[in-house]
Design an enzyme around this catalytic site. Structure first.
Site, PDB file in Angstrom:
ATOM      1  N   HIS A 242      -1.176   1.396  -4.520  1.00 39.53           N
ATOM      2  CA  HIS A 242      -1.532   2.817  -4.568  1.00 39.53           C
ATOM      3  C   HIS A 242      -0.586   3.636  -5.441  1.00 39.53           C
ATOM      4  CE1 HIS A 242      -3.697   2.134  -0.470  1.00 39.53           C
ATOM      5  NE2 HIS A 242      -4.429   1.757  -1.497  1.00 39.53           N
TER       6      HIS A 242
ATOM      7  N   GLN B 161       0.832  -1.198   0.000  1.00 33.39           N
ATOM      8  CA  GLN B 161       0.000   0.000   0.000  1.00 33.39           C
ATOM      9  C   GLN B 161       0.873   1.257   0.000  1.00 33.39           C
ATOM     10  OE1 GLN B 161      -2.112  -1.573   3.622  1.00 33.39           O
ATOM     11  NE2 GLN B 161      -3.929  -0.849   2.558  1.00 33.39           N
ATOM     12  N   ASN B 162       2.174   1.085   0.095  1.00 30.64           N
ATOM     13  CA  ASN B 162       3.089   2.217   0.183  1.00 30.64           C
ATOM     14  C   ASN B 162       3.440   2.761  -1.203  1.00 30.64           C
ATOM     15  OD1 ASN B 162       3.061   1.694   2.910  1.00 30.64           O
ATOM     16  ND2 ASN B 162       4.969   0.531   2.876  1.00 30.64           N
TER      17      ASN B 162
ATOM     18  N   CYS C 170       0.031  12.064 -16.911  1.00 30.10           N
ATOM     19  CA  CYS C 170      -0.784  13.136 -17.467  1.00 30.10           C
ATOM     20  C   CYS C 170      -2.234  12.671 -17.495  1.00 30.10           C
ATOM     21  CB  CYS C 170      -0.315  13.501 -18.883  1.00 30.10           C
ATOM     22  SG  CYS C 170      -1.414  14.699 -19.700  1.00 30.10           S
TER      23      CYS C 170
END
Length: 300
Positions: free
Chosen positions: A137, A119-120, A145
């Protein structure tokens, strides 16, 4: 020893002077057959100098992270984010993997761990050699972009921002947060200049999942498949407060697979844990590696 409904859980609390060995022995029993997926959270990186959100000194106690809606909804929100991130992200970039990250990689090389989900957003698993870790994540070292989808290196953006902002007045900043930004005075934020995508002129965003944003479906499915194929799950340093991580604990437990949790503090998955250890990861994980090596040697 804490009891967990529906399981015979082992719990090692942070008793001063206590050895991590009892917790390591229980964890070794879970890992000895291999095929375990690791789910890591912010608690694994605190010993590298990166704070977490929800721990005893978690930054959510005094810091509200940027939301996806705020970032996409106004240039002012984007300016605030990029000013604070520009001031703090190099501290994240300079962070080094700690004993816990290296222990996870050792467990992977030894065949006990079949996959890593983190999750880091700090990239420390990759830096420790776990190149195939799924960054649930995203990662702060990449920029995307929102118009054309082009992904570029954060270093490239940093050069452009330094070219426009010179010796940014807020560069010293305050305490760095898990998402790589720092608190800055409003006057420093107002003077900061941001840049568009060099390809299409679109809005640039760090390649991370903000609060209020969904994890891309293909990435979630990749993690679901890893957990489905695994023999069990090992949670390291996560309170499991968000569903993006808790879902994998529920998935494993529902399938009748062992769930081991190592975290200082309660988690939302404790009622599904078969092994629960509440000691620092930097002590438990190297001890776990040693325990598994000793068990293997004893077996000849």
């Amino acid at each position: 020893m804490a009891a967990f409904s529906g399981s015979s859980a082992f719990s090692a609390g942070p008793v001063p002077g206590a050895s991590a060995a009892p917790g390591a022995k229980e964890l070794a029993r879970v890992l000895k057959g291999g095929g375990i997926v690791v789910l890591s959270g912010a608690g694994l990186s605190t010993e590298s100098g990166i704070p977490d959100y929800r721990g005893v000194s978690g930054t959510l106690r005094h810091h509200t992270p940027m939301t996806y809606q705020e970032f996409t909804g106004s240039e002012e929100g984007r300016r605030r984010y990029w000013a604070r991130s520009h001031a703090g992200w190099r501290r994240i970039a300079r962070a080094e993997p700690n004993a816990g990250h290296h222990a996870v990689e050792s467990l992977r090389r030894s065949g006990y761990v079949s996959g890593v989900i983190t999750q880091n957003v700090d990239g420390l698993h990759r830096a420790a050699g776990t190149r195939e870790a799924v960054e649930l994540h995203g990662g702060l070292d990449r920029v995307v972009c929102l118009a054309c989808g082009r992904i570029t290196a954060r270093e490239e953006l940093d050069v452009r921002l330094r070219g426009l902002n010179g010796d940014f007045a807020g560069a010293a900043g305050g305490r760095v947060n898990p998402d790589g930004d720092v608190e800055l005075p409003e006057e420093a934020v107002r003077s900061f200049r941001i840049v568009p995508c060099a390809t299409c002129g679109g809005v640039l965003k760090p390649d991370v999942v903000f609060f209020g944003e969904s994890v891309p479906r293909p990435r979630v499915q990749r993690c679901v498949d890893l957990v489905d194929a695994a023999r069990g799950l090992l949670v390291l340093g996560s309170s499991l407060s968000v569903m993006s991580g808790l879902r994998f604990v529920r998935q494993s437990a529902k399938a009748g697979k062992p769930v081991a949790i190592v975290n200082q503090g309660a988690t939302r998955g404790d009622d599904r844990a078969t092994v629960r250890v509440g000691l620092p990861l930097g002590a438990v994980l190297p001890s776990l590696v040693e325990q598994l090596a000793a068990d293997r040697a004893a077996q000849g």
